[in-house]
Design a protein around this motif. Sequence first.
Motif, short mmCIF file in Angstrom:
data_model
loop_
_atom_site.label_atom_id
_atom_site.label_comp_id
_atom_site.label_asym_id
_atom_site.label_seq_id
_atom_site.Cartn_x
_atom_site.Cartn_y
_atom_site.Cartn_z
N PRO A 56 0.53 -29.55 54.91
CA PRO A 56 1.18 -28.68 53.91
C PRO A 56 0.32 -27.56 53.36
N ALA A 68 8.30 -28.29 53.97
CA ALA A 68 8.86 -29.57 53.51
C ALA A 68 9.44 -30.38 54.66
N THR A 71 6.71 -32.36 56.26
CA THR A 71 6.35 -33.50 55.41
C THR A 71 7.39 -34.60 55.52
N ASP A 239 8.33 -32.98 44.50
CA ASP A 239 7.85 -33.03 45.89
C ASP A 239 7.62 -34.47 46.32
N ALA A 243 9.47 -36.69 49.21
CA ALA A 243 8.70 -37.38 50.25
C ALA A 243 9.06 -38.86 50.30
N THR A 301 15.11 -32.32 50.80
CA THR A 301 14.05 -31.55 51.46
C THR A 301 14.32 -30.06 51.35
N GLY A 304 13.80 -28.69 47.77
CA GLY A 304 12.43 -28.51 47.32
C GLY A 304 12.01 -27.05 47.26
N ASP A 305 12.70 -26.18 47.99
CA ASP A 305 12.38 -24.76 48.00
C ASP A 305 13.26 -23.95 47.04
#
Length: 380
Positions: A56, A68, A71, A239, A243, A301, A304-305
């Motif tokens: 990352p 992401a 990950t 985050d 995960a 996922t 996350g952005d």
Amino acid sequence: MDFDLSEEQRLLKDSVDGLLTDSYDFEQRKKYVAEKGGWSKAVWGKLAEQGLLGLPFSEEDGGFGAGAIETMIVMEALGKALVVEPYLATVVLGGGFLRRGGSAEQKAAYIPSIIDGSKTLAFAQLEKNSRYDLGDVSATAKKKGNGWVIDGEKFVVLNGDSADTLIVTARTKGGQRDRNGIGLFLVPANAKGVTIKGYPTQDSLHAADISFSGVEVGADSAIGDPENALPLIEQVVDDARIAMCAEAVGAMDESLKATVEYLKTRTQFGVAIGTFQTLQHRAADMFVALEQARSMSMFATMAGDFTNAKERANAVAAAKVQIGKSLKFVGQQAIQLHGGVGMTMEFKIGHYFKRLTMIENTFGDTDYHLRRVSAQGGLI
């Protein structure tokens, strides 16, 4: 929307799956758990050699600039293999704070050591009675010259008994539950005044209760704004939740596969119990719950952005709700379909359920996140 992996992502998936298939079966895992600290330094070195610890981080910091999705791929594979090495604590949490909020000097000092596997980190946040409130902080950080003096206690610090560096939340001003006035500090685990009491957790990982008594750190120890670190904490914890959703999907996937295989081989009344229609229906329901969780893990996922913090938090909370419901159902059914052996330490299925249960309770259980989603008026 295209949910297929790119060629590079498929290669990453094949690579990490191949590594763990070769070096992480259930019997080997027992040996790793018995090592000092509860995890294998050799396996950690292999993860570093394959570049997984640097995924990352930006190329400027010596990493690979992955996102992401990468990950998610790694965490799902770690979940399938029940990996006990501190990837979540060091790369996702510790590395996340440095990647998202660290200064250039802090990144240069810590990230290369994370990438090569020579250093591990731990996030010391949970306090007595704080439950899942990230803004409930009573540990203090008071100015002394150009530096800080930290006092307080933290509990259930994942990887806290073997980490080289602790990332500690401490209050620099305000009341115990004020959103402002929270700082984030890098503290060497061997610093004077740090007392660590380590112990194994129910899922064979390790944690620690840590006290800080007059611990002095320099001005360069603060990550970001020492009076307004809560937004950074919330983002990195999201985050981590994302995960863990992926890790849970991997653990549920393997639980279902192990259960179906058991139904095919376990015999009763002269036939495999997998031929009983009722048990087939149960396995089908497990599959549905797994795929619901997988979909929400993918959604989290992507969330996350999100640039809007409230939208991101709401989406991650919704994913945690579905993951929590699915993992409980899949885990319980897996145990029941295995029968008595599912309750023994010798069978791996019980260990999957233990890890799934710990995931459900880390950074907010299902009820907590359901209340968060409800307070926002739902997901949409």
